[in-house]
Design a protein around this motif. Structure first.
Motif, short mmCIF file in Angstrom:
data_model
loop_
_atom_site.label_atom_id
_atom_site.label_comp_id
_atom_site.label_asym_id
_atom_site.label_seq_id
_atom_site.Cartn_x
_atom_site.Cartn_y
_atom_site.Cartn_z
N HIS A 63 1.35 8.95 -5.86
CA HIS A 63 1.29 10.26 -5.19
C HIS A 63 -0.13 10.55 -4.71
N SER A 64 -0.70 9.59 -3.98
CA SER A 64 -2.10 9.70 -3.56
C SER A 64 -2.20 9.66 -2.04
N SER A 65 -3.34 10.10 -1.55
CA SER A 65 -3.62 10.04 -0.12
C SER A 65 -4.22 8.69 0.23
N LEU A 66 -4.35 8.41 1.53
CA LEU A 66 -4.95 7.15 1.96
C LEU A 66 -6.41 7.03 1.52
N PRO A 67 -7.24 8.09 1.65
CA PRO A 67 -8.61 7.96 1.12
C PRO A 67 -8.65 7.69 -0.37
N GLN A 68 -7.73 8.28 -1.11
CA GLN A 68 -7.71 8.05 -2.56
C GLN A 68 -7.31 6.61 -2.88
N ILE A 69 -6.30 6.10 -2.21
CA ILE A 69 -5.86 4.73 -2.49
C ILE A 69 -6.89 3.72 -2.00
N SER A 70 -7.75 4.13 -1.03
CA SER A 70 -8.80 3.22 -0.56
C SER A 70 -9.80 2.92 -1.66
N TRP A 71 -9.95 3.81 -2.63
CA TRP A 71 -10.84 3.55 -3.75
C TRP A 71 -10.34 2.39 -4.61
N VAL A 72 -9.05 2.09 -4.52
CA VAL A 72 -8.52 0.93 -5.23
C VAL A 72 -9.11 -0.35 -4.65
N LEU A 129 0.82 -1.22 0.00
CA LEU A 129 0.00 0.00 0.00
C LEU A 129 0.85 1.27 0.00
N LEU A 130 1.87 1.33 0.88
CA LEU A 130 2.68 2.54 0.97
C LEU A 130 3.46 2.79 -0.32
N ASP A 131 3.99 1.72 -0.89
CA ASP A 131 4.74 1.88 -2.14
C ASP A 131 3.83 2.33 -3.28
N LEU A 132 2.61 1.79 -3.31
CA LEU A 132 1.67 2.20 -4.35
C LEU A 132 1.22 3.65 -4.14
N ARG A 133 1.12 4.07 -2.89
CA ARG A 133 0.80 5.48 -2.62
C ARG A 133 1.91 6.38 -3.12
N CYS A 134 3.14 5.98 -2.86
CA CYS A 134 4.26 6.77 -3.35
C CYS A 134 4.30 6.78 -4.89
N HIS A 138 11.51 -0.61 -5.64
CA HIS A 138 11.79 -1.96 -6.11
C HIS A 138 10.57 -2.86 -6.04
N VAL A 139 9.44 -2.36 -5.58
CA VAL A 139 8.26 -3.22 -5.45
C VAL A 139 7.76 -3.69 -6.82
N SER A 140 8.16 -2.97 -7.87
CA SER A 140 7.77 -3.41 -9.22
C SER A 140 8.23 -4.84 -9.49
N TYR A 141 9.42 -5.20 -8.97
CA TYR A 141 9.92 -6.56 -9.19
C TYR A 141 9.00 -7.60 -8.55
N ALA A 142 8.41 -7.24 -7.41
CA ALA A 142 7.49 -8.17 -6.74
C ALA A 142 6.28 -8.46 -7.63
N LYS A 151 -6.24 6.78 -10.40
CA LYS A 151 -7.42 6.39 -11.16
C LYS A 151 -7.09 5.27 -12.15
N VAL A 152 -5.92 5.36 -12.75
CA VAL A 152 -5.49 4.29 -13.65
C VAL A 152 -5.27 3.00 -12.87
N LEU A 153 -4.65 3.12 -11.69
CA LEU A 153 -4.43 1.95 -10.85
C LEU A 153 -5.75 1.31 -10.44
N ALA A 154 -6.72 2.14 -10.04
CA ALA A 154 -8.03 1.62 -9.65
C ALA A 154 -8.70 0.89 -10.82
N SER A 155 -8.54 1.40 -12.02
CA SER A 155 -9.12 0.75 -13.20
C SER A 155 -8.47 -0.60 -13.47
N VAL A 156 -7.15 -0.66 -13.30
CA VAL A 156 -6.43 -1.92 -13.53
C VAL A 156 -6.82 -2.95 -12.47
N ILE A 157 -6.89 -2.52 -11.21
CA ILE A 157 -7.28 -3.43 -10.14
C ILE A 157 -8.73 -3.87 -10.31
N ALA A 158 -9.57 -2.99 -10.86
CA ALA A 158 -10.97 -3.36 -11.13
C ALA A 158 -11.03 -4.51 -12.14
N LEU A 159 -10.13 -4.48 -13.13
CA LEU A 159 -10.07 -5.58 -14.09
C LEU A 159 -9.71 -6.89 -13.39
#
Length: 513
Positions: A47-56, A39-44, A218-222, A106-114
């Protein structure tokens, strides 16, 4: 011994499809638990806040429900079902591969929605296939399927842990605002920094995007490793399609039912067969919530009949929502003050949580044959309350956070199947308990994850445990109400085909959750 021999014989005859359907639920588990520790790496990254990333989280759970309904479209033929599973599992690998390139929330939320749509489709189609193969002997194979869900959910945080960022993704001198807002989640300082020009309490102006060397993590490698690990699953489905000779459009699409059962269905019906046919008509109404609610035979049902459906669904709304929220935010809670656990160590918490959920599901198999479902639900709900109480009391103790996480996973593991069995027993396997409870649990996961994220951001890390305690108390209150409505509910005459209803239940959900 005869039963074990029959089950082993069935497994030998259907080994490849069974392993394939188990493997697709490994994909399901892999996809359900990776968001929490990253979660923290995806926020970084976004560049989103916790409420924004919660929509994911919200988008994933919402599309999971939609995908479950969509999966019903592909259930008529084996070809449709296998192509749906191939597409869904391949989509999950593609989602893992694409996530590192999503720099907008928003792009991340769309990808996770898929990914959520793919998970929902897997949930419906693979369950249906296993039940159609094994029918009355499907319980054992579905329990093993539970294990694969838990194994995937256990593995994904372990894969992510070595690649999690230990330090903040923003420069060290950009924490001026933390002194006045130290009760907020530590990454909320990132939000304050890149909104510095818009915040009146900000003491300095900091650019929105961090330096390039800091922003890259480096979380991309995960995610790429998870994509590769999942890749054999769609290949296994493709191999099963090839074995069934369904890769070409010219092949006739066989029905889902086994050949011997299909022969029985195409045989001219006897008088007894025609008398049994109506028994199969009401139950397709449980295929979706809308059809279930339209059933006209609810007329004249007592008020307690509806109250039992509602209160049982509310219990699972709370417990399944708590499971999703805890898995999503326990990592974020651990790295925040007062615990300030290292990112690498905190990354083990989601794995520990899902590991004990998997262990609890295995333990509940023999326990459920010796204990009433109502007793199991009571122990689970009280255990959750006691666990959160001790987590609140010892909120400064890191060791107890790990112990409490394991305890919480153990108590939450069997709540859903026990509650469903209890509710169906009350209603004598009449009504829409399966559909209503599955829907309530899914909505709970969707809503409470977002709600807890919003409260976490606004009130600080301690509110995470307070939310868990409140949700646990509400679950207990709704369970007491369910016991009350059970007592006042009139006994129904025993009837109906219990085996058919249990089969209907297993096609709806094998909980992961």
């Amino acid at each position: 011994m005869d039963c074990d021999g029959r089950v082993s014989g069935l497994l030998r005859r259907n080994l490849q499809p069974t392993l394939t359907y188990w493997s697709v639920f490994f994909s399901f588990g892999l996809c359900i638990a990776f968001l929490g520790p990253t979660l923290l790496d995806l926020r970084c990254q976004t560049h989103s806040s916790l409420p924004q990333i919660s929509w994911v989280f919200f988008s994933q759970q919402l599309c999971l429900l939609l995908g479950s309904a969509l999966g019903g479209v592909f259930k008529r033929t084996l070809a449709q079902s296998l192509w749906a599973l191939f597409t869904s599992t391949l989509a999950i690998s593609l989602v893992f591969a694409v996530i590192p390139f999503c720099h907008d929330v928003k792009v991340l939320a769309s990808v996770i929605a898929l990914a959520g749509l793919a998970m929902g489709c897997i949930d419906t189609v693979a369950n249906m296939q296993l039940v159609r193969i094994y029918q009355k002997d499907s319980a054992f194979f579905l329990q093993v399927l539970h294990f694969f869900v838990g194994f995937g959910a256990l593995l994904s945080p372990l894969i992510a842990d070595p690649f999690l960022s230990e330090a903040s993704c923003f420069p060290a001198n950009s924490t001026a605002n933390a002194t006045s807002r130290n009760h907020l989640f530590h990454a909320s300082r990132v939000l304050g920094q890149h909104h510095a020009t818009a915040q009146p309490w900000s003491n300095q102006t900091i650019s929105r995007r961090p330096p390039k060397d800091v922003a890259e993590n480096h979380v991309s490698y995960a995610f790429w490793i998870m994509a590769l690990i999942n890749l054999p699953v769609p290949l296994a489905v493709l191999f099963l399609l090839s074995k069934e000779r369904l890769l070409t459009c010219s092949q006739r699409k066989p029905l889902l039912l086994p050949a011997d059962e299909l022969a029985l269905e195409t045989r001219p019906p006897d008088k007894e067969d025609t008398s049994l046919a109506p028994k199969f008509q009401p139950h397709p109404g449980q295929e979706d919530l809308f059809s279930c609610c339209q059933r006209k035979n609810f007329r004249g049902a007592p008020c307690s009949f509806f109250a039992i459906h509602i209160t049982a669904a509310l219990v699972l709304f709370m417990t399944d929502g708590m499971m999703g929220a805890y898995s999503a935010f326990v990592y974020s809670y651990a790295v925040e003050k007062p615990l300030s656990v290292g990112h690498k160590v905190a990354g083990y918490l989601p794995s520990l949580f899902w590991g004990f959920i998997t262990l609890g599901r295995l333990i509940s198999i023999p326990v459920s044959s010796r204990m009433r479902p109502a007793t199991m639900v009571f122990i689970n709900v009280v255990g959750v309350l006691v666990t959160f109480l001790f987590l609140l009391i010892f909120s400064y103790n890191v060791i107890f956070l790990f112990v409490g996480t394991a305890s919480l996973g153990l108590f939450l593991s069997s709540t859903f199947p026990s509650m469903l069995a209890y509710t169906e027993d009350i209603l004598q396997y009449k009504g829409c308990a399966t559909t209503v409870l599955v829907t309530g649990a899914g909505i709970g996961e969707m809503v409470l994850q977002m709600l807890v994220g919003l409260i976490f951001q606004a009130q600080g890390s301690y509110s995470f445990l307070v939310c868990g305690m409140i949700i646990g108390c509400l679950a207990f209150i709704f369970y007491v109400l369910l016991l009350f409505f059970h007592r006042m509910h009139p006994e129904l005459s025993s009837g109906g085909n219990m085996t058919l209803i249990v089969t209907t239940y297993t096609t709806h959900k094998t909980y992961r959750h």
